[in-house]
Design a protein around this motif. Structure first.
Motif, PDB file in Angstrom:
ATOM      1  N   TRP A 222      -0.160   4.740   5.016  1.00 47.06           N
ATOM      2  CA  TRP A 222       0.933   5.587   4.552  1.00 47.06           C
ATOM      3  C   TRP A 222       1.094   6.772   5.496  1.00 47.06           C
ATOM      4  O   TRP A 222       0.119   7.417   5.865  1.00 47.06           O
ATOM      5  N   SER A 223       2.335   7.050   5.880  1.00 46.73           N
ATOM      6  CA  SER A 223       2.547   7.999   6.968  1.00 46.73           C
ATOM      7  C   SER A 223       2.950   9.381   6.514  1.00 46.73           C
ATOM      8  O   SER A 223       3.360  10.204   7.327  1.00 46.73           O
ATOM      9  N   GLY A 224       2.850   9.665   5.213  1.00 53.59           N
ATOM     10  CA  GLY A 224       3.040  11.035   4.771  1.00 53.59           C
ATOM     11  C   GLY A 224       4.476  11.396   4.444  1.00 53.59           C
ATOM     12  O   GLY A 224       5.371  10.548   4.418  1.00 53.59           O
ATOM     13  N   ASN A 225       4.687  12.674   4.202  1.00 60.18           N
ATOM     14  CA  ASN A 225       5.987  13.179   3.792  1.00 60.18           C
ATOM     15  C   ASN A 225       6.343  14.403   4.641  1.00 60.18           C
ATOM     16  O   ASN A 225       5.663  15.433   4.561  1.00 60.18           O
ATOM     17  N   PRO A 226       7.389  14.283   5.485  1.00 56.42           N
ATOM     18  CA  PRO A 226       8.190  13.088   5.720  1.00 56.42           C
ATOM     19  C   PRO A 226       7.525  12.149   6.720  1.00 56.42           C
ATOM     20  O   PRO A 226       6.582  12.543   7.407  1.00 56.42           O
ATOM     21  N   GLU A 227       8.026  10.942   6.798  1.00 56.11           N
ATOM     22  CA  GLU A 227       7.492   9.966   7.746  1.00 56.11           C
ATOM     23  C   GLU A 227       8.048  10.248   9.136  1.00 56.11           C
ATOM     24  O   GLU A 227       9.261  10.381   9.315  1.00 56.11           O
ATOM     25  N   LEU A 228       7.160  10.352  10.120  1.00 56.50           N
ATOM     26  CA  LEU A 228       7.568  10.570  11.504  1.00 56.50           C
ATOM     27  C   LEU A 228       7.956   9.232  12.127  1.00 56.50           C
ATOM     28  O   LEU A 228       7.148   8.299  12.166  1.00 56.50           O
ATOM     29  N   ARG A 229       9.202   9.151  12.599  1.00 56.89           N
ATOM     30  CA  ARG A 229       9.690   7.902  13.175  1.00 56.89           C
ATOM     31  C   ARG A 229      10.302   8.146  14.556  1.00 56.89           C
ATOM     32  O   ARG A 229      11.471   8.522  14.670  1.00 56.89           O
ATOM     33  N   PRO A 230       9.543   7.935  15.625  1.00 54.31           N
ATOM     34  CA  PRO A 230      10.121   8.014  16.968  1.00 54.31           C
ATOM     35  C   PRO A 230      10.892   6.732  17.280  1.00 54.31           C
ATOM     36  O   PRO A 230      10.441   5.625  16.972  1.00 54.31           O
ATOM     37  N   ARG A 231      12.063   6.912  17.910  1.00 55.91           N
ATOM     38  CA  ARG A 231      12.921   5.768  18.222  1.00 55.91           C
ATOM     39  C   ARG A 231      13.430   5.854  19.651  1.00 55.91           C
ATOM     40  O   ARG A 231      13.562   6.937  20.212  1.00 55.91           O
ATOM     41  N   LEU A 232      13.717   4.690  20.201  1.00 55.54           N
ATOM     42  CA  LEU A 232      14.362   4.590  21.502  1.00 55.54           C
ATOM     43  C   LEU A 232      15.214   3.323  21.500  1.00 55.54           C
ATOM     44  O   LEU A 232      14.733   2.250  21.111  1.00 55.54           O
TER      45      LEU A 232
END
Length: 302
Positions: A222-232
């Motif tokens: 579980w990645s916590g609150n908020p979830e960190l989402r790197p995108r490319l």
């Protein structure tokens, strides 16, 4: 929680409510104990880097401890308290449907701590769609776009640190942490959920200190609150399986090369992807975007 003593080794009795947690650093390493409200104890092993009690190399028993040893123990204990907090709250959510908050007190600093456990309602981010993720969009040659700000390679260090401070306020996490990173003038990191957004800077020939590299990492689970989402290029770099991420980049025409034992690089984009070295996960756990050579020649030394 459960008692995993000789009679109950390997079994967990669900439904026990944790009341206290004890963290101890001793000659045989660090370990912690969960005590439920009935007084039953469960001794839990700690795994991973930093859990063994390793004294200064070459030191004899009769030698005094070097000045840095106390600080090392302080940092290790702090990191382990954070690890225990995450592990315990994940477990109470799985077993009891609640989160666990630990209030720590020093019993004998730096190596003995006691934490009082309070249960609270589950974090809404535990449930899909309840909390919007914190999206970091990487743009090769330019930097990263955040929900309310930008971290561009042309950004001066002072402005970058201000942006990270704003991120900590938005995400209700501790203030950015400054640390030394070899090869860079400055380095700071801020927590986003259970992830970390890091910025490294270098000083250019014009004397100005600017962003040289941006790093985003997130542990498995579980990645916590908020979830960190790197995108490319529309790809969730830490959410998709690592093999799929590599295949998608190759389909998009990127050159992808192996990097170390568990990582890959996109040389032309300045992007690096990696997984944990000790127990590689199915997904990447970290991604970095570095300033391209064309900008480095304008802004940065070396």
């Amino acid at each position: 929680m459960g008692d995993q003593g000789a009679a109950g080794q390997g079994r967990v009795r669900y439904g026990r409510v944790p009341a206290r947690v004890l963290l101890d650093g001793e000659a045989d390493g660090w370990h912690y104990t969960v005590v439920d409200r009935h007084g039953d104890e469960e001794h839990v092993p700690l795994r991973g880097p930093g859990v063994r009690w390793q004294g200064p190399r070459g030191r004899r028993r009769e030698d005094p401890e070097p000045p840095w040893w106390r600080r090392h123990l302080d940092e290790t204990a702090e990191a382990l308290r954070g690890h225990i907090g995450r592990a315990l709250t994940d477990r109470t959510f799985a077993e009891l449907g609640s989160e666990a908050e630990i209030t720590w007190f020093a019993v004998a600093e730096p190596a003995r701590w006691e934490g009082l456990v309070t249960l609270r309602e589950a974090d809404p981010a535990r449930f899909p769609g309840k909390v919007a993720p914190f999206v970091v969009t990487f743009e090769p040659g330019r930097g990263a776009l955040l929900p309310d700000a930008h971290l561009l390679f042309s950004t001066l260090a002072a402005d970058a640190w201000t942006t990270l401070a704003a991120v900590s306020e938005r995400c209700a996490t501790p203030a950015p942490k400054e640390s030394f990173l070899c090869g860079y003038t400055g380095h700071r990191s801020v927590r986003v959920g259970r992830g970390s957004l890091d910025v490294s800077t270098q000083r250019g020939d014009d004397g100005a200190e600017r962003i040289a590299e941006i790093h985003a990492s997130r542990e498995a689970g579980w990645s916590g609150n908020p979830e960190l989402r790197p995108r490319l290029d529309g790809i969730d770099l830490l959410d998709e399986p690592a093999g799929d991420v590599v295949a998608l980049f190759r389909d998009l025409g990127h050159e992808v090369v192996s990097w170390g034992r568990h990582g890959f690089r996109l040389p032309q984009a300045g992007l690096s992807l990696h997984r944990g070295a000790e127990e590689p996960s199915e997904r990447f756990t970290g991604v970095s975007l570095a300033v391209p050579a064309s900008l480095a020649s304008l802004y940065l030394r070396g």
